[in-house]
Scaffold this motif. Structure first.
Motif, mmCIF file in Angstrom:
data_model
loop_
_atom_site.group_PDB
_atom_site.id
_atom_site.type_symbol
_atom_site.label_atom_id
_atom_site.label_comp_id
_atom_site.label_asym_id
_atom_site.label_seq_id
_atom_site.Cartn_x
_atom_site.Cartn_y
_atom_site.Cartn_z
ATOM 1 N N PRO A 27 -5.844 5.814 -8.665
ATOM 2 C CA PRO A 27 -5.610 4.736 -9.652
ATOM 3 C C PRO A 27 -4.420 5.021 -10.563
ATOM 4 C CG PRO A 27 -7.592 5.987 -10.201
ATOM 5 C CD PRO A 27 -7.177 6.421 -8.839
ATOM 6 N N LEU A 28 -4.132 6.301 -10.795
ATOM 7 C CA LEU A 28 -2.981 6.651 -11.636
ATOM 8 C C LEU A 28 -1.676 6.281 -10.940
ATOM 9 C CD1 LEU A 28 -2.621 8.023 -14.422
ATOM 10 C CD2 LEU A 28 -2.158 10.147 -13.201
ATOM 11 N N ILE A 29 -1.585 6.568 -9.654
ATOM 12 C CA ILE A 29 -0.387 6.205 -8.895
ATOM 13 C C ILE A 29 -0.249 4.686 -8.822
ATOM 14 C CG2 ILE A 29 0.657 6.239 -6.592
ATOM 15 C CD1 ILE A 29 -0.465 9.076 -6.260
ATOM 16 N N ARG A 30 -1.372 4.009 -8.625
ATOM 17 C CA ARG A 30 -1.334 2.548 -8.569
ATOM 18 C C ARG A 30 -0.818 1.983 -9.895
ATOM 19 N NH1 ARG A 30 -5.825 2.033 -6.360
ATOM 20 N NH2 ARG A 30 -7.174 1.760 -8.184
ATOM 21 N N SER A 31 -1.281 2.525 -11.013
ATOM 22 C CA SER A 31 -0.810 2.041 -12.315
ATOM 23 C C SER A 31 0.676 2.343 -12.511
ATOM 24 C CB SER A 31 -1.635 2.671 -13.435
ATOM 25 O OG SER A 31 -1.345 4.059 -13.595
ATOM 26 N N TYR A 32 1.137 3.483 -11.990
ATOM 27 C CA TYR A 32 2.560 3.833 -12.106
ATOM 28 C C TYR A 32 3.419 2.819 -11.351
ATOM 29 C CZ TYR A 32 6.719 6.827 -12.354
ATOM 30 O OH TYR A 32 7.976 7.325 -12.614
ATOM 31 N N LEU A 33 2.997 2.478 -10.150
ATOM 32 C CA LEU A 33 3.767 1.537 -9.338
ATOM 33 C C LEU A 33 3.863 0.175 -10.020
ATOM 34 C CD1 LEU A 33 2.434 2.379 -5.758
ATOM 35 C CD2 LEU A 33 4.485 3.237 -6.897
ATOM 36 N N VAL A 34 2.781 -0.248 -10.647
ATOM 37 C CA VAL A 34 2.765 -1.564 -11.288
ATOM 38 C C VAL A 34 3.471 -1.543 -12.639
ATOM 39 C CG1 VAL A 34 1.276 -3.352 -12.266
ATOM 40 C CG2 VAL A 34 0.675 -2.291 -10.084
ATOM 41 N N GLU A 35 3.136 -0.574 -13.492
ATOM 42 C CA GLU A 35 3.612 -0.570 -14.872
ATOM 43 C C GLU A 35 5.021 -0.003 -15.026
ATOM 44 O OE1 GLU A 35 0.671 1.350 -17.351
ATOM 45 O OE2 GLU A 35 -0.966 0.397 -16.245
ATOM 46 N N VAL A 36 5.396 0.915 -14.144
ATOM 47 C CA VAL A 36 6.699 1.575 -14.286
ATOM 48 C C VAL A 36 7.701 1.074 -13.257
ATOM 49 C CG1 VAL A 36 7.920 3.783 -14.291
ATOM 50 C CG2 VAL A 36 5.603 3.631 -15.231
ATOM 51 N N LEU A 37 7.309 1.028 -11.992
ATOM 52 C CA LEU A 37 8.224 0.589 -10.937
ATOM 53 C C LEU A 37 8.145 -0.910 -10.683
ATOM 54 C CD1 LEU A 37 7.943 3.528 -8.370
ATOM 55 C CD2 LEU A 37 9.490 3.241 -10.309
ATOM 56 N N SER A 39 0.362 -8.994 -6.896
ATOM 57 C CA SER A 39 0.014 -9.663 -5.638
ATOM 58 C C SER A 39 0.300 -8.762 -4.442
ATOM 59 C CB SER A 39 0.786 -10.976 -5.506
ATOM 60 O OG SER A 39 2.189 -10.749 -5.552
ATOM 61 N N ASP A 40 1.409 -7.999 -4.525
ATOM 62 C CA ASP A 40 1.720 -7.067 -3.436
ATOM 63 C C ASP A 40 0.697 -5.939 -3.381
ATOM 64 O OD1 ASP A 40 3.879 -8.596 -2.828
ATOM 65 O OD2 ASP A 40 5.388 -7.226 -3.663
ATOM 66 N N VAL A 41 0.257 -5.483 -4.544
ATOM 67 C CA VAL A 41 -0.780 -4.455 -4.591
ATOM 68 C C VAL A 41 -2.045 -4.949 -3.903
ATOM 69 C CG1 VAL A 41 -2.311 -3.150 -6.106
ATOM 70 C CG2 VAL A 41 0.121 -3.337 -6.658
ATOM 71 N N THR A 42 -2.395 -6.188 -4.169
ATOM 72 C CA THR A 42 -3.591 -6.772 -3.550
ATOM 73 C C THR A 42 -3.468 -6.793 -2.034
ATOM 74 O OG1 THR A 42 -3.967 -8.166 -5.493
ATOM 75 C CG2 THR A 42 -5.049 -8.827 -3.453
ATOM 76 N N HIS A 43 -2.288 -7.168 -1.543
ATOM 77 C CA HIS A 43 -2.060 -7.184 -0.094
ATOM 78 C C HIS A 43 -2.192 -5.783 0.504
ATOM 79 C CE1 HIS A 43 -1.058 -11.354 0.415
ATOM 80 N NE2 HIS A 43 -0.057 -11.313 -0.453
ATOM 81 N N ARG A 45 2.283 -11.686 5.946
ATOM 82 C CA ARG A 45 2.671 -11.412 4.561
ATOM 83 C C ARG A 45 2.464 -9.939 4.220
ATOM 84 N NH1 ARG A 45 5.854 -11.228 0.565
ATOM 85 N NH2 ARG A 45 4.882 -11.111 -1.497
ATOM 86 N N GLN A 46 1.368 -9.376 4.664
ATOM 87 C CA GLN A 46 1.097 -7.963 4.394
ATOM 88 C C GLN A 46 2.115 -7.064 5.084
ATOM 89 O OE1 GLN A 46 -2.913 -7.944 5.812
ATOM 90 N NE2 GLN A 46 -3.800 -8.583 3.843
#
Length: 465
Positions: free
Chosen positions: A331-341, A346-350, A410-411
């Motif tokens: 979850p930390l890496i996921r938050s980094y990708l969204v909040e920082v990069l 929607s792409d995360v969901t895919h 799309r994915q």
């Protein structure tokens, strides 16, 4: 006192990072947090204190306690009064640092703040400024750079805001005013001890100490960071003038602050830092350095470290188990990708949907899981692995293949045809797959400390006043 004379004893902030650093240091010496609230009396008291510190260092032999400020003078103020025996007297040093008499003030505005200038100044007072002898660098009839006394005094306060190391002065700057005040207050407190006790310019703190100091400052800041954080490294030395600056952008600064203060992110952060380590530099220091120089590498290093843990597990790990680091790190890496990069939600969901499908086919097949893990190293290998799984899915579930494909168009585009963000999407696919496996009850290796990094001892110390 006339209005103009009053302005020569009134602090202000400008757009110059070094002036701002010095202004905040001067304010800290005056016992306030905002330079603009320093009274004229407080300003004069601090200027006198800085002059007294110079007079005290002028009589100290090189290498002896108290010589430090004399050494800094070569980095900041070449050819100043300290460097000439005839001027190295209390009277000479005081004359150098005094506000010029009103009848000598030039009819010119201060270059930095626009208020009336007190004198023409040059390299001997202005870091990285031009020498007053180099007339081709100034306008006709100008004898240097016009500056008001408070602005030049801010430059004079830089030894209290910065630390010396390797022939450079190192400081931290931000446009977040409250955070800037707090950073500088901490530096001034530490530097006052050094100015009185140190006899050389050899900096402590180890590798990437400046970047680590910025990370530590974020550790104990309990407000949202509203601007990026900037490192400043410079020398005004006549022989080797330098200036270098790196910036940690605001989203990353705020993300790092959150990982250090929020309990639900702290355990994953220790693994994230550990994953950044090299053979010579500890993980926390490398994380701090990458935050300023290559922030895009931070999740990649963590993913690479996880992959190695999976492909080469510790001998004591149970067969088929996945690292305990997966659960807090994913979850930390996921938050980094969204909040920082700035990867789209929607792409995360895919990607997460694809990860769940991958988990469906590898959950009970160790060989398949290993092939997937190896394939994630290279985009073309991952494409080949997915194409094979798509074909297998179609053969085994022909009725579902059209309505519920293994991976949608799309994915696929998110993973391979979205430019630079596809790299982040593939990294997310890897970690999200193992996160899903852990959620489904996969065997997890025994929990171990994310790091034995000694720097965490100082990072976790809240040293607020």
């Amino acid at each position: 006192m006339t209005a103009t004379a009053f302005l020569q004893h009134t602090m202000t902030l400008t757009a110059h990072p070094l002036q701002r650093a010095g202004a905040y240091a001067l304010a800290s010496l005056a016992g306030v947090s905002d330079p603009r609230t320093v009274t004229a009396e407080q300003f004069r008291t601090v200027v006198t204190r800085m002059v007294d510190d110079l007079i005290a260092t002028s009589t100290v032999a090189k290498g002896q306690p108290g010589w430090y400020l004399f050494g800094v003078s070569y980095v900041l103020w070449p050819n100043c009064a300290l460097h000439y025996k005839s001027k190295r007297t209390p009277e000479g040093i005081a004359a150098w640092r005094a506000c010029p008499p009103a009848d000598s003030w030039p009819s010119a505005p201060c270059t930095l703040c626009g208020r009336p200038a007190a004198a023409w100044y040059g390299k001997g007072d202005i870091p990285l400024g031009a020498s007053v002898e180099h007339r081709n660098t100034t306008a006709r009839d100008h004898e240097g750079t016009p500056m008001c006394f408070p602005c030049v005094s801010s430059f004079h306060a830089l030894p209290y805001a910065c630390t010396a190391s390797g022939g450079l002065l190192n400081g931290i700057h931000t446009w977040d005013e409250r955070f800037m005040a707090r950073i500088t207050q901490s530096e001034v407190r530490d530097n006052l001890r050094g100015i009185l006790a140190r006899g050389n310019l050899k900096g402590g703190g180890g590798t990437f100490a400046l970047e680590l100091a910025a990370l530590k400052a974020l550790r104990w800041w309990d407000h949202r960071v509203t601007a990026g954080v900037q490192t400043l490294q410079f020398s005004n030395n006549n022989q080797d003038q330098k200036f270098q600056s790196e910036v940690m952008e605001q989203p990353l600064a705020e993300w790092l602050r959150s990982t250090l203060r929020c309990s639900d992110r702290r355990s994953g952060f220790r693994y994230l830092a550990h994953a950044q380590a090299t053979a010579k530099v500890s993980g926390l220091r490398m994380l701090a350095w990458r935050a300023f120089h290559h922030p895009e590498q931070i999740p990649s290093r963590a993913i690479g470290w996880l992959r190695e843990q999976i492909l080469n597990p510790p001998k004591r790990a149970a067969p088929g188990s996945i690292p305990a680091a997966v659960t807090p790190l994913a979850p930390l890496i996921r938050s980094y990708l969204v909040e920082v990069l700035h990867v789209l939600e929607s792409d995360v969901t895919h990607v997460v949907a694809v990860a769940h499908r991958v988990a469906d086919v590898v959950a009970d097949d160790d060989k398949r899981l290993k092939k997937f893990t190896v394939a994630t190293r290279r985009p073309n290998d991952l494409k080949a692995w997915l194409k094979a799984e798509i074909a297998d899915w179609s053969r085994k579930r022909p009725a579902e293949a059209e309505s519920d494909p293994f991976i949608s168009v799309r994915q696929w585009r998110v993973l391979f045809d979205s430019g630079n963000t596809s790299w982040s999407a593939r990294e997310l696919l890897f970690v999200a797959t193992f996160e899903e496996l852990a959620t489904r009850g996969a065997k997890v290796a025994a929990v171990e400390e994310g790091t034995s990094d000694e720097d965490f001892k100082t990072l976790d110390t809240d040293d607020q006043d």
